[in-house]
Design a protein around this motif. Structure first.
Motif, mmCIF file in Angstrom:
data_model
loop_
_atom_site.group_PDB
_atom_site.id
_atom_site.type_symbol
_atom_site.label_atom_id
_atom_site.label_comp_id
_atom_site.label_asym_id
_atom_site.label_seq_id
_atom_site.Cartn_x
_atom_site.Cartn_y
_atom_site.Cartn_z
ATOM 1 N N GLU A 22 0.830 -1.213 0.000
ATOM 2 C CA GLU A 22 0.000 0.000 0.000
ATOM 3 C C GLU A 22 0.862 1.261 0.000
ATOM 4 O O GLU A 22 0.557 2.249 -0.690
ATOM 5 N N ILE A 23 1.941 1.241 0.760
ATOM 6 C CA ILE A 23 2.844 2.397 0.815
ATOM 7 C C ILE A 23 3.492 2.628 -0.546
ATOM 8 O O ILE A 23 3.573 3.766 -1.036
ATOM 9 N N LEU A 24 3.956 1.556 -1.177
ATOM 10 C CA LEU A 24 4.588 1.688 -2.492
ATOM 11 C C LEU A 24 3.601 2.200 -3.531
ATOM 12 O O LEU A 24 3.968 2.967 -4.433
ATOM 13 N N ASN A 25 2.352 1.800 -3.401
ATOM 14 C CA ASN A 25 1.313 2.276 -4.316
ATOM 15 C C ASN A 25 1.263 3.805 -4.327
ATOM 16 O O ASN A 25 1.125 4.439 -5.376
ATOM 17 N N LYS A 26 1.413 4.390 -3.158
ATOM 18 C CA LYS A 26 1.358 5.851 -3.039
ATOM 19 C C LYS A 26 2.713 6.493 -3.357
ATOM 20 O O LYS A 26 2.787 7.517 -4.042
ATOM 21 N N ALA A 27 3.779 5.870 -2.859
ATOM 22 C CA ALA A 27 5.103 6.472 -3.016
ATOM 23 C C ALA A 27 5.548 6.547 -4.469
ATOM 24 O O ALA A 27 6.253 7.487 -4.864
ATOM 25 N N LEU A 28 5.137 5.567 -5.266
ATOM 26 C CA LEU A 28 5.583 5.509 -6.659
ATOM 27 C C LEU A 28 4.602 6.182 -7.617
ATOM 28 O O LEU A 28 4.781 6.126 -8.837
ATOM 29 N N SER A 29 3.592 6.861 -7.062
ATOM 30 C CA SER A 29 2.586 7.519 -7.906
ATOM 31 C C SER A 29 3.164 8.570 -8.857
ATOM 32 O O SER A 29 2.574 8.821 -9.913
ATOM 33 N N PRO A 30 4.312 9.207 -8.549
ATOM 34 C CA PRO A 30 4.883 10.138 -9.532
ATOM 35 C C PRO A 30 5.196 9.494 -10.879
ATOM 36 O O PRO A 30 5.339 10.204 -11.882
ATOM 37 N N LEU A 31 5.260 8.161 -10.927
ATOM 38 C CA LEU A 31 5.536 7.474 -12.189
ATOM 39 C C LEU A 31 4.267 7.200 -12.992
ATOM 40 O O LEU A 31 4.341 6.623 -14.083
ATOM 41 N N GLY A 32 3.129 7.584 -12.466
ATOM 42 C CA GLY A 32 1.902 7.474 -13.238
ATOM 43 C C GLY A 32 1.048 6.281 -12.866
ATOM 44 O O GLY A 32 1.503 5.306 -12.259
ATOM 45 N N GLU A 33 -0.215 6.349 -13.246
ATOM 46 C CA GLU A 33 -1.209 5.339 -12.877
ATOM 47 C C GLU A 33 -0.879 3.965 -13.457
ATOM 48 O O GLU A 33 -1.052 2.949 -12.784
ATOM 49 N N GLU A 38 10.770 17.188 -9.699
ATOM 50 C CA GLU A 38 10.765 18.627 -9.989
ATOM 51 C C GLU A 38 9.879 18.941 -11.197
ATOM 52 O O GLU A 38 9.134 19.929 -11.192
ATOM 53 N N GLY A 39 9.945 18.101 -12.228
ATOM 54 C CA GLY A 39 9.111 18.308 -13.409
ATOM 55 C C GLY A 39 7.639 18.145 -13.106
ATOM 56 O O GLY A 39 6.805 18.984 -13.493
ATOM 57 N N ASN A 40 7.285 17.077 -12.382
ATOM 58 C CA ASN A 40 5.885 16.838 -12.029
ATOM 59 C C ASN A 40 5.307 17.999 -11.227
ATOM 60 O O ASN A 40 4.144 18.395 -11.415
ATOM 61 N N ALA A 41 6.120 18.540 -10.298
ATOM 62 C CA ALA A 41 5.645 19.643 -9.447
ATOM 63 C C ALA A 41 5.276 20.867 -10.279
ATOM 64 O O ALA A 41 4.410 21.661 -9.891
ATOM 65 N N LYS A 42 5.911 21.012 -11.433
ATOM 66 C CA LYS A 42 5.639 22.149 -12.322
ATOM 67 C C LYS A 42 4.574 21.818 -13.369
ATOM 68 O O LYS A 42 4.253 22.647 -14.224
ATOM 69 N N GLY A 43 4.064 20.569 -13.312
ATOM 70 C CA GLY A 43 3.091 20.155 -14.311
ATOM 71 C C GLY A 43 3.723 19.783 -15.636
ATOM 72 O O GLY A 43 3.038 19.616 -16.650
ATOM 73 N N ASP A 44 5.044 19.610 -15.632
ATOM 74 C CA ASP A 44 5.781 19.217 -16.838
ATOM 75 C C ASP A 44 6.219 17.764 -16.659
ATOM 76 O O ASP A 44 7.086 17.468 -15.832
ATOM 77 N N PHE A 45 5.609 16.852 -17.428
ATOM 78 C CA PHE A 45 5.869 15.423 -17.253
ATOM 79 C C PHE A 45 6.896 14.875 -18.253
ATOM 80 O O PHE A 45 6.983 13.673 -18.461
ATOM 81 N N THR A 46 7.673 15.768 -18.835
ATOM 82 C CA THR A 46 8.691 15.349 -19.812
ATOM 83 C C THR A 46 9.716 14.415 -19.183
ATOM 84 O O THR A 46 10.063 13.375 -19.759
ATOM 85 N N ASN A 47 10.209 14.779 -18.005
ATOM 86 C CA ASN A 47 11.217 13.949 -17.339
ATOM 87 C C ASN A 47 10.656 12.571 -16.996
ATOM 88 O O ASN A 47 11.340 11.554 -17.143
ATOM 89 N N ARG A 48 9.408 12.546 -16.526
ATOM 90 C CA ARG A 48 8.770 11.256 -16.218
ATOM 91 C C ARG A 48 8.638 10.409 -17.480
ATOM 92 O O ARG A 48 8.965 9.214 -17.472
ATOM 93 N N ASP A 49 8.174 11.022 -18.554
ATOM 94 C CA ASP A 49 7.996 10.281 -19.809
ATOM 95 C C ASP A 49 9.331 9.769 -20.344
ATOM 96 O O ASP A 49 9.420 8.643 -20.845
ATOM 97 N N ASN A 50 10.384 10.585 -20.220
ATOM 98 C CA ASN A 50 11.709 10.154 -20.668
ATOM 99 C C ASN A 50 12.218 8.988 -19.825
ATOM 100 O O ASN A 50 12.863 8.066 -20.340
ATOM 101 N N TYR A 51 11.916 9.047 -18.515
ATOM 102 C CA TYR A 51 12.332 7.946 -17.640
ATOM 103 C C TYR A 51 11.609 6.649 -18.003
ATOM 104 O O TYR A 51 12.222 5.579 -18.058
ATOM 105 N N LEU A 52 10.313 6.732 -18.267
ATOM 106 C CA LEU A 52 9.557 5.536 -18.651
ATOM 107 C C LEU A 52 10.050 4.989 -19.991
ATOM 108 O O LEU A 52 10.095 3.770 -20.199
ATOM 109 N N LYS A 53 10.447 5.885 -20.901
ATOM 110 C CA LYS A 53 11.034 5.432 -22.165
ATOM 111 C C LYS A 53 12.348 4.700 -21.908
ATOM 112 O O LYS A 53 12.671 3.719 -22.578
#
Length: 606
Positions: A327-338, A546-561
């Motif tokens: 349950e904790i990981l479910n919340k902690a890793l939420s910056p990586l998307g649903e 930092e990107g997510n906090a600004k509403g810019d998900f480029t860094n997240r998307d690049n990480y998932l790529k």
């Protein structure tokens, strides 16, 4: 040791609850299915000689050959995954050990029978091979073939390659014997703890070393290393044998050194290794200062090896059951998307994980699996240790990396390097730490978490770099004709302990025996990847947050790529696509600066 049944006894494998085990029936429902695939590979292995001499006929012919080989490799990997996972459940199970031995023999035979493949491919004239590679028929194999061709300067003749393939089983003897001795035969006895006698094992040793009670730390440390002291000559000979095997492999394949050979596999410049050690050396005064602070907070004059993981924030107990950890990981890793969180949570709740310790089970933790399977995670989860929560996050990072790589790449280049793998695992740990800190209001708990994160950073960056420096020194000595005797191993390791822990730290008589108990030393020049991986994880996770906090998900998307890229690019290129350059010292240096900053924050809080 307490398990889910709340007893203090290690239970037999047969008594473990089914819901606490991984579901290997997804690989094979029964032995009949296993044997069917085993027979297919046996038959295929006998027939592969028919491909010989046909590799240069045409692109379409080469494609058909590769299709057949890949089909067999997928099945072979499935067989190996099943055999390995069954064996790790209980190293004393004879049937599982036989199955694993049969697999290794089968794999060795197939390698031997296909040993002509790479030399024949490399013998094709440049003009011809370039023409084949340009053909549309081979587009899906272009990456795979280029990875083979890069080894041309280090590949021997067909006969020589066959001999090496046939002896591949023997080359892992030292590692296999060490694993058996370390995980199955060494008996560390029991330790008095809170009025009970608790088995001292690899898993419980870590917990004891984090105890607030110095006597517990001291007694568990001395008792643990007393067992290694009994077997020090055997262990030293095993490690020396591994080094001899490494040097043989490097020299016969025309590498300048073992280190160059191992880094060549990942296309990592040797300068990355040297730069890591240099950067860490420059930061050692901060570590020494931190240990002086720890000694002050612990109220001791003699900071010893069994004090290095002692909490300087006392009386903080954080308990998490396995389900609570999920349950904790479910919340902690939420910056990586649903999507990421949903896939992981479903997996952790549907028997990806073998959860708890049992008699004979492999110590530690790992993520495994094969191209056609779901990820599998081995844990020795302990409710009373927050370390288990972080270990689960770590292994989940590996598993999701594998999941995405397998789903987004063909088999022939789905596999990523360990150099990249350690970034994905420690990335999750950084997100977990960030989540816990943000959702904690108590000053003392924040200090506890900072203390834990700092100790984890030391263990992952400073400690693994020390291991890496030890490997480099001991291999270099052997390559120059100085054999890795017990005396040399202990001398080199003791000198490094003094360098990394500082002159004020006190060593035990057996402290240098730690060099003989590190399993990863049997996978030479592996450990530096933990340090570079942690450094990359710091940079990448900070970028995502930092990107997510600004509403810019480029860094997240690049990480998932990055997670989805598998082995489609070199590790350095893959990291660059994610936004960092691992050939530059700035990535490691920036992580070391964060460590120094956290150390000051802890002092301010505590």
């Amino acid at each position: 040791m307490k398990n889910e049944n709340n007893t203090n006894v290690l239970i037999e494998r047969k008594d473990v609850k089914i819901e606490d085990t991984w579901d290997l029936s997804l690989l094979y429902k029964n032995d009949e299915e296993f044997e069917k695939d085993f027979k297919f590979i046996e038959d295929f292995s006998k027939e592969v000689i028919k491909f010989k001499g046909s590799l240069s006929k045409s692109a379409s012919e080469l494609k058909n050959i590769l299709d057949s080989i890949m089909k067999a490799y997928i099945i072979l990997e499935k067989l190996g995954s099943y055999a390995f996972l069954k064996q790790t459940e209980d190293l004393t199970n004879n049937d599982s050990n036989i199955k694993a031995a049969r697999y290794y023999k089968l794999s060795s035979e197939l390698s031997a029978n296909l040993s002509y493949f790479e030399p024949e491919l490399m013998s094709i004239e440049d003009e011809k091979i370039n023409s084949l590679l340009k053909d549309e028929a081979l587009k899906d194999y272009l990456i795979y073939l280029n990875k083979i061709l890069k080894y041309k300067p280090h590949t021997l003749s067909e006969k020589e390659e066959r001999i090496l393939a046939l002896q591949s089983e023997l080359s892992s003897t030292a590692s296999n014997v060490f694993d058996t001795l370390n995980d199955a035969d060494l008996d560390f006895g029991e330790l008095e703890y809170n009025g009970n006698k608790i088995p001292l094992t690899h898993a419980s040793f870590s917990s004891f070393q984090e105890s607030q009670d110095r006597e517990i730390r001291k007694n568990s440390y001395n008792q643990f290393y007393k067992e290694y002291d009994k077997h020090k000559n055997t262990l030293a000979e095993l490690y020396a044998s591994q080094i001899k095997q490494d040097i043989f492999d490097a020299r016969i394949r025309n590498y300048k050194s073992v280190r160059e050979m191992e880094l060549f596999k990942d296309d990592i410049p040797v300068s990355v290794y040297d730069s890591l050690i240099e950067s860490v050396h420059n930061a050692l005064p901060v570590v020494h200062s931190y240990y002086e602070y720890c000694a002050l907070k612990l109220g001791i004059d003699d900071f010893r090896q069994y004090d290095k993981y002692a909490p300087v924030v006392k009386d903080i107990k954080i308990y998490n059951t396995f389900d609570e950890a999920v349950e904790i990981l479910n919340k902690a890793l939420s910056p990586l998307g649903e999507e990421y969180v949903s896939i992981l949570t479903n997996g952790l709740n549907s028997r990806w994980v073998d959860k708890y310790e049992n008699k004979g089970k492999t110590s530690g933790a790992f993520s495994a699996g094969c191209y056609t399977s779901e990820p599998y995670i081995l844990m020795n989860f302990r409710n009373e240790s927050i370390e288990s929560l972080f270990t689960l996050a770590h292994e989940a990072g590996h598993s999701m990396h594998s999941y995405y790589s397998r789903k987004n790449n063909p088999f022939q280049h789905h596999d990523y390097t360990i150099f990249e793998a350690e970034a994905a695992s420690t990335f999750n740990e950084k997100l977990l730490f960030n989540y816990l800190m943000q959702n904690e209001s108590k000053k003392e708990v924040k200090a506890f978490l900072l203390n834990k994160d700092i100790n984890g950073f030391i263990a992952t960056v400073f400690r693994q770099t020390m291991f890496a420096e030890f490997e480099h020194i001991i291999h270099k000595e052997a390559e120059e004709g100085n054999p890795a005797t017990l005396e040399l191993i202990r001398t080199v390791y003791k000198d490094l302990l003094k360098k990394y822990f500082g002159e004020k730290a006190v060593l035990e008589e057996t402290s240098d025996l730690e060099a003989l108990r590190i399993p990863h030393f049997y996978r030479s020049f592996y450990v530096y990847k933990y340090a570079t991986g942690m450094s990359a994880a710091v940079a990448l996770s900070n970028g995502v947050l930092e990107g997510n906090a600004k509403g810019d998900f480029t860094n997240r998307d690049n990480y998932l790529k990055f997670l989805k890229s598998g082995g489609s690019r070199t590790p350095i290129e893959n990291f660059k696509a994610a936004g960092i350059d691992m050939t530059k010292p700035e990535v490691v240096e920036s992580a070391l600066k964060l460590f120094a900053k956290e150390a000051e924050e802890l002092k301010a809080l505590n």
